[in-house]
Design an enzyme around this catalytic site. Structure first.
Site, PDB file in Angstrom:
ATOM      1  N   ARG A  72      42.118  36.980  50.009  1.00 32.82           N
ATOM      2  CA  ARG A  72      43.023  36.314  50.543  1.00 32.82           C
ATOM      3  C   ARG A  72      44.176  36.775  51.131  1.00 32.82           C
ATOM      4  NH1 ARG A  72      44.680  32.984  47.436  1.00 32.82           N
ATOM      5  NH2 ARG A  72      43.775  33.462  45.775  1.00 32.82           N
ATOM      6  N   TYR A 200      36.684  37.514  55.789  1.00 31.02           N
ATOM      7  CA  TYR A 200      36.615  37.524  54.256  1.00 31.02           C
ATOM      8  C   TYR A 200      36.829  36.075  53.627  1.00 31.02           C
ATOM      9  CZ  TYR A 200      37.175  37.997  49.207  1.00 31.02           C
ATOM     10  OH  TYR A 200      36.822  37.716  48.255  1.00 31.02           O
ATOM     11  N   GLY A 202      37.642  33.684  51.110  1.00 31.14           N
ATOM     12  CA  GLY A 202      38.655  32.366  51.458  1.00 31.14           C
ATOM     13  C   GLY A 202      39.340  32.261  52.567  1.00 31.14           C
ATOM     14  N   LYS A 209      38.717  27.080  50.403  1.00 34.10           N
ATOM     15  CA  LYS A 209      40.186  26.723  49.807  1.00 34.10           C
ATOM     16  C   LYS A 209      41.081  26.079  51.039  1.00 34.10           C
ATOM     17  CE  LYS A 209      39.687  28.498  45.979  1.00 34.10           C
ATOM     18  NZ  LYS A 209      39.683  29.631  45.371  1.00 34.10           N
ATOM     19  N   HIS A 229      42.126  23.016  41.830  1.00 40.08           N
ATOM     20  CA  HIS A 229      41.442  24.141  41.812  1.00 40.08           C
ATOM     21  C   HIS A 229      40.831  24.298  40.232  1.00 40.08           C
ATOM     22  CE1 HIS A 229      41.813  28.869  42.129  1.00 40.08           C
ATOM     23  NE2 HIS A 229      40.766  28.666  42.283  1.00 40.08           N
ATOM     24  N   SER A 251      43.138  32.371  40.530  1.00 43.29           N
ATOM     25  CA  SER A 251      41.795  33.001  40.931  1.00 43.29           C
ATOM     26  C   SER A 251      41.773  34.354  39.862  1.00 43.29           C
ATOM     27  CB  SER A 251      42.427  33.752  42.233  1.00 43.29           C
ATOM     28  OG  SER A 251      42.629  32.504  43.315  1.00 43.29           O
ATOM     29  N   CYS A 253      40.597  34.525  36.898  1.00 41.84           N
ATOM     30  CA  CYS A 253      41.309  34.231  35.527  1.00 41.84           C
ATOM     31  C   CYS A 253      40.136  33.505  34.652  1.00 41.84           C
ATOM     32  CB  CYS A 253      42.382  33.410  35.453  1.00 41.84           C
ATOM     33  SG  CYS A 253      43.940  34.601  36.231  1.00 41.84           S
ATOM     34  N   GLY A 254      39.025  33.188  35.101  1.00 42.62           N
ATOM     35  CA  GLY A 254      37.906  32.843  34.098  1.00 42.62           C
ATOM     36  C   GLY A 254      37.370  31.506  34.701  1.00 42.62           C
ATOM     37  N   LYS A 255      37.564  31.055  35.500  1.00 43.47           N
ATOM     38  CA  LYS A 255      36.694  29.612  35.907  1.00 43.47           C
ATOM     39  C   LYS A 255      35.505  29.989  35.717  1.00 43.47           C
ATOM     40  CE  LYS A 255      39.081  28.421  39.648  1.00 43.47           C
ATOM     41  NZ  LYS A 255      39.875  30.021  39.534  1.00 43.47           N
ATOM     42  N   ASN A 257      33.368  32.031  34.513  1.00 43.40           N
ATOM     43  CA  ASN A 257      32.856  32.362  33.219  1.00 43.40           C
ATOM     44  C   ASN A 257      32.968  31.194  32.365  1.00 43.40           C
ATOM     45  OD1 ASN A 257      32.565  35.453  32.750  1.00 43.40           O
ATOM     46  ND2 ASN A 257      33.958  35.457  34.342  1.00 43.40           N
ATOM     47  N   ASP A 280      34.955  26.243  40.813  1.00 42.40           N
ATOM     48  CA  ASP A 280      36.179  26.410  41.523  1.00 42.40           C
ATOM     49  C   ASP A 280      37.043  25.341  41.694  1.00 42.40           C
ATOM     50  OD1 ASP A 280      37.607  28.846  42.410  1.00 42.40           O
ATOM     51  OD2 ASP A 280      37.327  28.174  44.502  1.00 42.40           O
ATOM     52  N   ARG A 374      32.370  40.057  45.574  1.00 42.12           N
ATOM     53  CA  ARG A 374      32.069  38.492  45.403  1.00 42.12           C
ATOM     54  C   ARG A 374      30.489  38.494  45.553  1.00 42.12           C
ATOM     55  NH1 ARG A 374      35.819  34.561  43.540  1.00 42.12           N
ATOM     56  NH2 ARG A 374      37.832  35.905  43.957  1.00 42.12           N
ATOM     57  N   ARG A 405      46.850  33.857  32.660  1.00 38.52           N
ATOM     58  CA  ARG A 405      46.493  35.305  32.047  1.00 38.52           C
ATOM     59  C   ARG A 405      48.037  35.896  31.708  1.00 38.52           C
ATOM     60  NH1 ARG A 405      42.573  39.389  33.414  1.00 38.52           N
ATOM     61  NH2 ARG A 405      41.510  38.111  34.594  1.00 38.52           N
ATOM     62  N   GLY A 501      31.788  33.515  25.907  1.00 40.06           N
ATOM     63  CA  GLY A 501      31.319  32.406  24.906  1.00 40.06           C
ATOM     64  C   GLY A 501      32.083  31.840  23.851  1.00 40.06           C
ATOM     65  N   ASN A 503      35.033  31.100  23.640  1.00 41.27           N
ATOM     66  CA  ASN A 503      35.920  30.105  24.327  1.00 41.27           C
ATOM     67  C   ASN A 503      35.536  28.651  23.658  1.00 41.27           C
ATOM     68  OD1 ASN A 503      37.684  32.082  25.101  1.00 41.27           O
ATOM     69  ND2 ASN A 503      37.014  31.974  27.376  1.00 41.27           N
TER      70      ASN A 503
HETATM   71  P1  GTP Z   1      38.006  32.880  41.450  1.00 41.16           P
HETATM   72  O1  GTP Z   1      36.717  32.944  41.877  1.00 41.16           O
HETATM   73  O2  GTP Z   1      38.702  33.797  42.175  1.00 41.16           O
HETATM   74  O3  GTP Z   1      38.713  31.483  41.570  1.00 41.16           O
HETATM   75  O4  GTP Z   1      38.069  33.503  39.864  1.00 41.16           O
HETATM   76  P2  GTP Z   1      37.738  32.481  38.494  1.00 41.16           P
HETATM   77  O5  GTP Z   1      38.831  31.906  37.896  1.00 41.16           O
HETATM   78  O6  GTP Z   1      36.191  32.037  38.583  1.00 41.16           O
HETATM   79  O7  GTP Z   1      37.344  33.945  37.593  1.00 41.16           O
HETATM   80  P3  GTP Z   1      36.065  34.553  36.930  1.00 41.16           P
HETATM   81  O8  GTP Z   1      35.305  33.920  36.052  1.00 41.16           O
HETATM   82  O9  GTP Z   1      35.126  35.192  38.061  1.00 41.16           O
HETATM   83  O10 GTP Z   1      36.632  35.681  36.063  1.00 41.16           O
HETATM   84  C1  GTP Z   1      37.657  36.809  36.753  1.00 41.16           C
HETATM   85  C2  GTP Z   1      37.905  37.973  35.970  1.00 41.16           C
HETATM   86  O11 GTP Z   1      38.217  37.602  34.435  1.00 41.16           O
HETATM   87  C3  GTP Z   1      36.489  38.872  35.369  1.00 41.16           C
HETATM   88  O12 GTP Z   1      36.626  40.063  35.426  1.00 41.16           O
HETATM   89  C4  GTP Z   1      36.077  38.390  34.120  1.00 41.16           C
HETATM   90  O13 GTP Z   1      35.329  39.308  33.333  1.00 41.16           O
HETATM   91  C5  GTP Z   1      37.448  38.002  33.261  1.00 41.16           C
HETATM   92  N1  GTP Z   1      37.422  36.915  32.382  1.00 41.16           N
HETATM   93  C6  GTP Z   1      36.672  35.862  32.304  1.00 41.16           C
HETATM   94  N2  GTP Z   1      36.785  35.109  31.213  1.00 41.16           N
HETATM   95  C7  GTP Z   1      37.381  35.981  30.454  1.00 41.16           C
HETATM   96  C8  GTP Z   1      37.911  35.606  28.825  1.00 41.16           C
HETATM   97  O14 GTP Z   1      37.675  34.722  28.387  1.00 41.16           O
HETATM   98  N3  GTP Z   1      38.528  36.840  28.440  1.00 41.16           N
HETATM   99  C9  GTP Z   1      38.767  38.126  29.043  1.00 41.16           C
HETATM  100  N4  GTP Z   1      39.421  38.793  28.622  1.00 41.16           N
HETATM  101  N5  GTP Z   1      38.405  38.267  30.394  1.00 41.16           N
HETATM  102  C10 GTP Z   1      37.780  37.143  31.128  1.00 41.16           C
HETATM  103  C1  SPV Z   2      39.885  32.270  44.808  1.00 45.04           C
HETATM  104  O1  SPV Z   2      40.643  33.339  45.237  1.00 45.04           O
HETATM  105  O2  SPV Z   2      40.734  31.521  44.028  1.00 45.04           O
HETATM  106  C2  SPV Z   2      38.547  32.462  44.961  1.00 45.04           C
HETATM  107  C3  SPV Z   2      37.932  33.372  46.131  1.00 45.04           C
HETATM  108  O3  SPV Z   2      37.829  31.520  44.709  1.00 45.04           O
HETATM  109  S1  SPV Z   2      38.246  32.861  47.729  1.00 45.04           S
HETATM  110  O4  SPV Z   2      37.145  31.962  48.450  1.00 45.04           O
HETATM  111  O5  SPV Z   2      38.562  33.957  48.366  1.00 45.04           O
HETATM  112  O6  SPV Z   2      39.575  31.913  47.776  1.00 45.04           O
HETATM  113 MN    MN Z   3      39.085  30.024  42.846  1.00 40.86          MN
END
Ligand code: GTP
Ligand code: SPV
Ligand code: MN
Length: 593
Positions: A72, A200, A202, A209, A229, A251, A253-255, A257, A280, A374, A405, A501, A503
């Site tokens: 983005r 690309y 977003g 978004k 978000h 973005s 930061c782990g959503k 996951n 998301d 992605r 983060r 996990g 968490n």
């Molecule tokens: P967007 O799709 O951009 O909104 O991202 P998101 O918030 O869904 O993040 P996502 O879960 O894809 O995680 C992004 C990065 O953070 C990855 O590289 C993960 O490996 C890392 N990550 C996720 N959860 C954790 C955690 O609990 N601890 C650590 N150290 N890293 C994490």
């Molecule tokens: C984000 O950046 O928060 C995403 C990916 O979820 S994007 O769709 O490119 O915004």
């Molecule tokens: Mn996002």
């Protein structure tokens, strides 16, 4: 091809845009599998997509965007409201008539020799009271195929729309993918989005978004609901009761996951399960019983590939094994499959990197996949998808969780004292920047509610909206508000909490707090856990009670500096800063004195 609707506002708008961009032909996306299959074949024939190994990855494809177009572009994203104040100090602003004139100049005749695809789509289950309809015009098959995964598309959506003109207009033009002419513009008052010169994620999947956050946050403000978000997950306890949590992290930061987490073994043995409703975006409304309910307006996951593996997120990985589009990952030429950093310890030697160059994963210093590469995977593929995923009424929310983060300062978890303090906690979120947006990575910046790049109006009004929502809720029924930080680091730069996990251990404390089942320490910033109340069983050797105490500390000196930063940030909002938040900041300062 004839139009799939006789809706006058739809036909008039499309006719107008056809005159502007001059396509060779118009194709309406009807939602049929045959049409999708034909578009995939066409994209493969032109090289726009690569068909992957159909035995290992059925219906999966790879796409590479231009190297200048991989994330983005926040600096080129605009909120176009009549006055600058409506967009507020955190958004780029352009006056609407000026913006339209500039965008139309860029878009004019840009579909010459190309096809205009008309994508009718629903954000949210088709026909749900939460849902909203959009129409995206695009000259990119890649966009069509992604939208067909990420949203509910096709004729059924137009049938629900009928003759209404309550729908979001979206025009996407690839043009020449020129960085200096790339603009992502939202016109909240006009329900309109125009995106030019990008291909690309977003920037171009306009349902995501641009609509589901920027336009929808504005709609929610006007109509009394919220677009956030936030992921949505359900935690099922051994008795079979499921409670739902919405969590907002910036973005990358782990959503995704957290939304798909696999409980640690000791929890699995007891019978805990986690269900994913969304990864998301949440649309949130008050239900008839006075509680807040949330739906996930999306139909798929546009997830970060790097770091996704069998251990970190097996559910996400499983979701990508069929019907998925990969963007900017490496291509293993021996197996015709995909690879990214952190998938496994066995990078392919005979491969093509995300830029399209020959790549040897064993010897090359370059990355095979872009850090913001992605996958676009259908939600139904996810093994832990919630049975409530399609529920038109949403799921009841027990807790809101904010998080970022932060290598230092923010503790593993804390709870706000009440709703308004919770809004304060969300408003002071800060996080290190990631590869999800172009620009520097790892710089701490304020990102209130993880909405900094996504709030479609003045953030001060947005905070006031949060406060008003709370004022309309019975405090007994309002979600409790928490903040988490999985990313604390020691002096050597190692993460101090295992995350992923594990968490769930923190979520258990959060839910116990919601139930009033566990005590806490009242500190200057809110309620912190007693270290013994976070279950560390099974983490022996990884986390000790002492290291846990370190990431549960409140360093008053650091927090005083933080409070000064908040003061400075708040000052940008002038009289748009809600008095309730000013009061919370004063309380924080008094507590730290
Ligand atoms: P967007 O799709 O951009 O909104 O991202 P998101 O918030 O869904 O993040 P996502 O879960 O894809 O995680 C992004 C990065 O953070 C990855 O590289 C993960 O490996 C890392 N990550 C996720 N959860 C954790 C955690 O609990 N601890 C650590 N150290 N890293 C994490
Ligand atoms: C984000 O950046 O928060 C995403 C990916 O979820 S994007 O769709 O490119 O915004
Ligand atoms: Mn996002």
């Amino acid at each position: 091809m004839s139009a799939l609707t006789s809706n006058p506002s739809v036909l008039a708008w499309i006719e107008d845009k056809v005159k502007l961009v001059s396509p060779d032909q118009i194709v309406w996306i009807d939602g049929s599998a045959e049409q999708i299959e034909a578009l995939r074949a066409e994209a493969v024939s032109t090289g726009e997509m690569i068909k992957l190994n159909q035995e290992l990855l059925p219906d999966c494809y790879l796409h590479r965007t231009a190297v200048n177009d991989v994330a983005r572009v926040e600096g080129r994203t605009f909120i176009c409201t009549p006055t600058k104040e409506e967009a507020g100090p955190t958004n780029n602003w352009m006056e609407p008539s000026e913006a339209y004139a500039m965008l139309y100049d860029i878009a004019r005749d840009s579909y010459k020799g190309r096809t205009m695809y008309v994508i009718p789509y629903s954000m949210g289950p088709v026909g749900s009271r939460f849902s909203k309809i959009g129409i995206e015009l695009t000259d990119s098959i890649y966009v069509v195929l992604n939208m067909a995964i990420m949203t509910r598309t096709g004729k059924a959506v137009l049938d629900v729309l009928g003759d209404s003109d309550d729908w979001v207009r979206g025009l996407h033009c690839k043009c020449g993918i020129e960085e200096e002419k790339r603009y992502i513009c939202q016109f909240p008052q006009d329900n309109t989005i125009i995106s030019v010169n990008s291909g690309y994620g977003g920037n171009v999947l306009l349902g995501k978004k641009c609509f589901a956050l920027r336009i929808a946050s504005y709609q929610g403000w006007k109509e009394g609901w919220q677009a956030e978000h936030m992921l949505i997950l359900g935690v099922e306890d051994p008795k079979g009761d499921v409670r739902y949590i919405c969590a907002a992290f910036p973005s990358a930061c782990g959503k995704t996951n957290l939304a798909m987490l696999i409980p640690p073994e000791i929890y699995r043995k007891k019978g805990y399960k986690v269900w994913c409703v969304g990864d998301d975006i949440s649309w949130i409304r008050k239900g008839p019983d006075g509680r807040l309910y949330a739906i996930n307006p999306e139909n798929g996951f546009f997830g970060v590939a790097p770091g996704t593996n069998e251990k970190s997120n097996p559910n996400a990985l499983a979701a990508t094994r069929k019907g998925t589009i990969f963007t900017n990952v490496a291509l293993n030429l021996d197996t015709n499959t995909v690879w990214w950093e952190g998938l496994d310890k066995n990078p392919p030697e005979n491969a093509i990197d995300w830029k399209g160059n020959p790549w040897n994963g064993k010897t090359s210093k370059e990355k095979g996949a872009h850090p913001n590469s992605r996958f676009t995977a259908p939600a139904v593929n996810c093994p832990c998808i919630s049975s409530e995923f399609e529920n038109s009424n949403g799921v009841p929310i027990s807790a809101f969780v904010f998080g970022g983060r932060r290598a230092k300062l923010a503790p593993l978890v804390y709870q706000s004292r009440d709703w308004n303090h919770g809004v304060f906690v969300g408003s002071i979120m800060a996080s290190e920047t990631t590869a999800a947006a172009s620009g520097a990575v790892g710089v701490v910046r304020r990102d209130p509610m993880a909405m900094l790049p996504f709030c479609g109006y003045n953030m001060g009004d947005y905070w006031q909206h949060w406060i008003d929502i709370g004022a309309g809720l019975d405090p007994e029924k309002a979600p409790k508000v928490f903040n988490v930080n999985w990313f604390r680091k020691d002096d050597d730069g190692n993460f101090m909490w295992p995350g992923f996990g594990d968490n769930l251990r923190v979520l258990e404390w959060i839910l116990d707090r919601c139930d009033g089942k566990v005590g806490a320490q009242e500190t200057a910033i809110g309620y912190l856990p007693n270290a013994e109340d976070i279950n560390l069983e099974g983490l022996e050797g990884e986390v000790t009670l002492d290291s846990l105490r370190t990431i549960l500390d409140v360093d008053k000196e650091l927090w005083r500096t933080e409070a000064d930063g908040i003061e400075e940030f708040y000052a940008k909002f002038g009289d748009k800063l809600p008095p309730a938040l000013r009061k919370e900041l004063d309380t924080l300062k008094a507590n730290l004195a």
